[in-house]
Design an enzyme around this catalytic site. Structure first.
Site, short mmCIF file in Angstrom:
data_model
loop_
_atom_site.label_atom_id
_atom_site.label_comp_id
_atom_site.label_asym_id
_atom_site.label_seq_id
_atom_site.Cartn_x
_atom_site.Cartn_y
_atom_site.Cartn_z
N GLU A 54 6.45 -15.82 -11.18
CA GLU A 54 6.01 -14.51 -10.69
C GLU A 54 5.47 -13.62 -11.81
O GLU A 54 4.44 -12.97 -11.64
CB GLU A 54 7.24 -13.87 -10.05
N HIS A 113 15.01 -37.99 -6.65
CA HIS A 113 14.26 -38.22 -5.39
C HIS A 113 12.83 -37.69 -5.49
O HIS A 113 12.20 -37.43 -4.48
CB HIS A 113 15.01 -37.58 -4.22
N ASN A 166 -1.86 2.13 5.59
CA ASN A 166 -1.00 1.03 5.16
C ASN A 166 -0.63 0.24 6.41
O ASN A 166 -0.06 0.81 7.33
CB ASN A 166 0.25 1.61 4.49
N GLY A 167 -0.98 -1.04 6.45
CA GLY A 167 -0.66 -1.84 7.63
C GLY A 167 -1.82 -2.77 7.95
O GLY A 167 -2.74 -2.92 7.14
N LYS A 210 5.60 -4.58 -4.68
CA LYS A 210 7.07 -4.55 -4.62
C LYS A 210 7.59 -4.66 -3.19
O LYS A 210 8.51 -5.41 -2.93
CB LYS A 210 7.59 -3.27 -5.27
N TRP A 264 -2.81 -2.72 -1.64
CA TRP A 264 -2.56 -4.15 -1.75
C TRP A 264 -3.43 -4.78 -0.68
O TRP A 264 -3.20 -4.57 0.51
CB TRP A 264 -1.08 -4.47 -1.53
N ARG A 268 3.80 -0.40 -4.86
CA ARG A 268 3.49 -0.91 -3.52
C ARG A 268 2.16 -1.64 -3.46
O ARG A 268 1.79 -2.19 -2.42
CB ARG A 268 3.48 0.25 -2.52
N CYS A 308 0.85 -1.18 0.00
CA CYS A 308 0.00 0.00 0.00
C CYS A 308 0.89 1.24 0.00
O CYS A 308 1.90 1.29 0.68
CB CYS A 308 -0.94 0.10 1.19
N LYS A 333 11.25 -16.23 -10.80
CA LYS A 333 11.04 -15.16 -11.78
C LYS A 333 9.98 -15.56 -12.79
O LYS A 333 9.09 -14.79 -13.12
CB LYS A 333 12.37 -14.87 -12.46
N GLU A 379 15.79 -19.09 -8.14
CA GLU A 379 15.48 -17.74 -8.60
C GLU A 379 14.90 -17.77 -10.02
O GLU A 379 13.96 -17.04 -10.34
CB GLU A 379 16.73 -16.87 -8.52
C1 F6R Z 1 10.84 -11.32 -6.42
C2 F6R Z 1 10.88 -10.25 -5.45
C3 F6R Z 1 10.56 -10.57 -4.04
C4 F6R Z 1 11.49 -9.80 -3.11
C5 F6R Z 1 11.11 -10.02 -1.65
C6 F6R Z 1 12.03 -9.28 -0.70
O1 F6R Z 1 11.15 -10.85 -7.69
O2 F6R Z 1 11.14 -9.13 -5.78
O3 F6R Z 1 10.65 -11.94 -3.79
O4 F6R Z 1 12.80 -10.19 -3.33
O5 F6R Z 1 9.80 -9.59 -1.45
O6 F6R Z 1 12.01 -7.92 -0.97
P1 F6R Z 1 13.16 -6.97 -0.50
O7 F6R Z 1 14.39 -7.33 -1.26
O8 F6R Z 1 12.67 -5.59 -0.81
O9 F6R Z 1 13.35 -7.21 0.96
#
Ligand code: F6R
Length: 610
Positions: A490, A506, A99-100, A605, A73, A27, A2, A487, A483
């Site tokens: 996501e 396994h 936000n919270g 984000k 969010w 956000r 948010c 990616k 990762e």
């Molecule tokens: C994936 C991604 C998230 C962040 C995670 C931690 O692409 O961006 O998995 O890596 O939410 O976020 P930060 O790095 O801001 O603590």
């Protein structure tokens, strides 16, 4: 999660709030709303979905000189117009953006409803608006906000606007970031100062328990007892010119292509490397050589992509410094009542510096007397402040929700830490110098790896409709496989799994079929031949295989359908280079499937709620 924006001053508030919301949309983008304050009334516009939907219902212009905005969010209450913020009190005298997450909202709601207050949303946040409005019957605005906040428990960053005091905006923080921007005869309030940085670079970061009272020409900060707090404004670093997509169709691709520069900046453009001593110079670490020698263990804590970078960081520390190191999921560590040792260095890794789980883990460690440092991209973020020392990543602002350049720069910063610690212990001068050379060469090699884009685009055209995609790697390439899978799922919503090559037989081998491509990550070194065997095992079951490798071995042609070769490097740095084609693949599949690459569904984000 948010985003909150507020403005009061001589200018028209609407375009400024809208601009702020655009900059905060990373956000959360479940819904958005704006409340405009004019003498005696608050006009609220809110709409489910992305900001375009709100823009469609906003007036072309408004004379209001103050207001608040929110991008959501969702936590409590479905994604809908009525659950969008700002929320109005039932008499329309107060608007609140929050936000919270509130813990005791249900009992307060029941109490207010029994007094005849009518709620219009399903959110926890609306109780704040209703409480403030009730308190306003007998108190002035600041006292009313304080009285309301004393009733609630939970986390909040809030912005409050008042119908009867249109030039007044009140903000408050407990666990969710909020900063005020002090302009020339105007003031801003935002979850992230980048939302007002183009108007003023003078900012005050609120601390938990702060109440900010903003008017166009004045600002003050009080505590929950109503007492004034002394706070100095600070100057934000000059903004970088990275706020638009440039020639790229989306931020994800732009930021993927910015990795050579991001990594060069993480290396301090060479300034963090000491060639003749074969070590790293990390001014922000605030540790003497004696302190460094006293470290018996390094534990990284992080979430998501940052956790994958941290897993690689831990392996680099063990390789170069020969001290035990591991990476922990911050949310798990926090709730596991961790045993904190005084000789352990805890390293919190985060792009935003606002991730709630990572912050909570750091607080838990600090409370038990542990030493914490940060590897953080967000300058001035809550995590950077909480740790007080560490290594700034300097990847530059990352707008795409999915991390790209922060990932490679985080690995590089972990490598710098490993180098500095390693050189003060077991790493020889010759080995240290070799590492320095390899790190210096990394930006140029990333550039070469980016040239794989058109081949990767072809692969995406072939396999974008796959039901699942597998990624396997060993050693440092295991977290890179995790990762790669993260990616892809996501941003394209294609199911993907990453696993260690050794785990294939396994269980995961059962997933292999002609419709499911497997990306096998190989690096010149001890594990190369064993991953090659994994590839044969997949091919024997008719699974298509893409090899991503830093060693162009003739045997790969027989074991893979496609071979993507990145430049050679030290084995522990191969994840940086081999992730490039994986990021490009995720982006190409997402774009083939028509996804919103920068704003994947259900995500935000900064994950600022636990
Ligand atoms: C994936 C991604 C998230 C962040 C995670 C931690 O692409 O961006 O998995 O890596 O939410 O976020 P930060 O790095 O801001 O603590």
């Amino acid at each position: 999660m948010c985003g909150i924006i507020g403005y009061t001053g001589p200018r028209k508030a609407l375009p400024l709030l809208l601009q702020g919301l655009h900059l905060l949309e990373y956000r959360g983008y479940d819904s958005a709303g704006i409340a405009l304050a004019t003498e005696g009334s608050l006009r609220v516009f809110k709409k489910e979905g992305k900001l375009e939907n709100l823009e469609a219902v906003l007036p072309a212009s408004s004379a209001a000189k103050s207001g608040i905005g929110h991008t959501r969010w969702a936590t409590h209450g479905v994604v809908s117009d009525k659950n969008a913020h700002p929320h109005l009190g039932s008499k329309g005298r107060v608007a609140v953006a929050h936000n919270g997450i509130l813990d005791n909202w249900a009992e307060i709601r029941k109490e207010l409803e029994s007094e005849g207050v009518e709620f219009t949303s399903e959110t926890d946040s609306e109780v704040i608006a209703q409480l403030v409005e009730r308190e306003l019957e007998t108190r002035k605005p600041t006292e009313a906000v304080i009285a309301a906040l004393k009733r609630i428990s939970g986390t909040y960053g809030i912005a409050v606007a008042f119908a009867d005091k249109p030039g007044l905006i009140i903000g408050a923080r407990n666990g969710s970031p909020l900063a005020i921007g002090i302009g020339d005869g105007e003031a801003f309030l935002a979850s992230d100062p980048s939302a007002f940085a183009s108007h003023t670079r003078k900012a005050v970061f609120l601390q938990d328990g702060d109440i900010a009272v903003l008017q166009a020409k004045s600002w003050e900060i009080r505590n929950l007892r109503g007492e004034l707090s002394d706070r100095e404004a600070e100057t934000l670093p000059a903004r970088t010119a990275e706020g638009d997509k440039g020639i790229h169709p989306d931020f994800f691709l732009k930021e993927t292509f910015e990795q050579p520069q991001a990594v060069a900046r993480a290396l301090g453009n060479g300034g963090r490397l000491v060639k003749d001593l074969g070590t790293a110079k990390l001014g922000g670490l605030d540790m003497s050589p004696r302190d460094i020698q006293g470290i018996r263990e390094i534990v990284f804590v992080a979430m998501g992509t940052a956790l994958h970078a941290a897993l690689i960081g831990a392996r680099i520390v063990e390789a170069w410094a020969r001290i035990p190191s591991r990476a922990e999921d911050a949310s798990e560590l926090r709730s596991a009542n961790p045993i904190v040792n005084k000789d352990t260095l805890y390293v919190a890794v985060s792009q935003s510096g606002e991730t709630a789980d990572t912050l909570a883990a750091v607080r838990e460690i600090q409370m038990k007397g542990g030493r914490t440092i940060g590897i953080v991209n967000g300058v001035g973020s809550t995590l950077a402040r909480l740790c007080g020392s560490g290594i700034y990543v300097h990847a530059g602002p990352e707008h795409s929700v999915a991390a790209t350049k922060s990932w490679s720069a985080q690995i590089v910063c972990s490598a710098l830490l490993a180098l500095a610690v390693g050189r003060s212990r077991y790493l020889s001068l010759g080995d240290g110098r070799r590492v320095v050379e390899e790190l210096e060469a990394l930006p140029g090699k990333i550039e070469q790896a980016l040239a794989l884009k058109s081949r990767v685009d072809d692969l995406a055209r072939r396999w974008s409709r796959s039901t699942s995609t597998l990624f396997l790697g060993r050693g440092v390439l295991y977290p890179a496989a995790l990762e790669g899978a993260l990616k892809l799922k996501e941003i394209s919503y294609v199911h993907a799994e990453g696993f260690a090559g050794g785990a294939l037989k396994h269980g995961p081998l059962a997933l292999v079929s002609p419709e499911v491509p497997t990306f096998a990550l190989l690096a010149d070194g001890e594990t190369f031949d064993r991953t090659l065997s994994n590839m044969s095992e997949v091919r024997a079951r008719k699974g298509p295989v893409v090899a991503v490798t830093n060693r162009d071995d003739p045997r790969l042609a027989d074991a893979a359908d496609e071979v993507l070769v990145v430049p050679p490097s030290l084995e522990v740095l191969a994840p940086v280079l081999e992730s490039i084609p994986l990021q490009l693949y995720a982006r190409a599949v997402a774009s083939e499937l028509g996804r919103d690459v920068d704003r994947p569904r259900n995500l935000a984000k900064s994950v600022t709620t636990e």
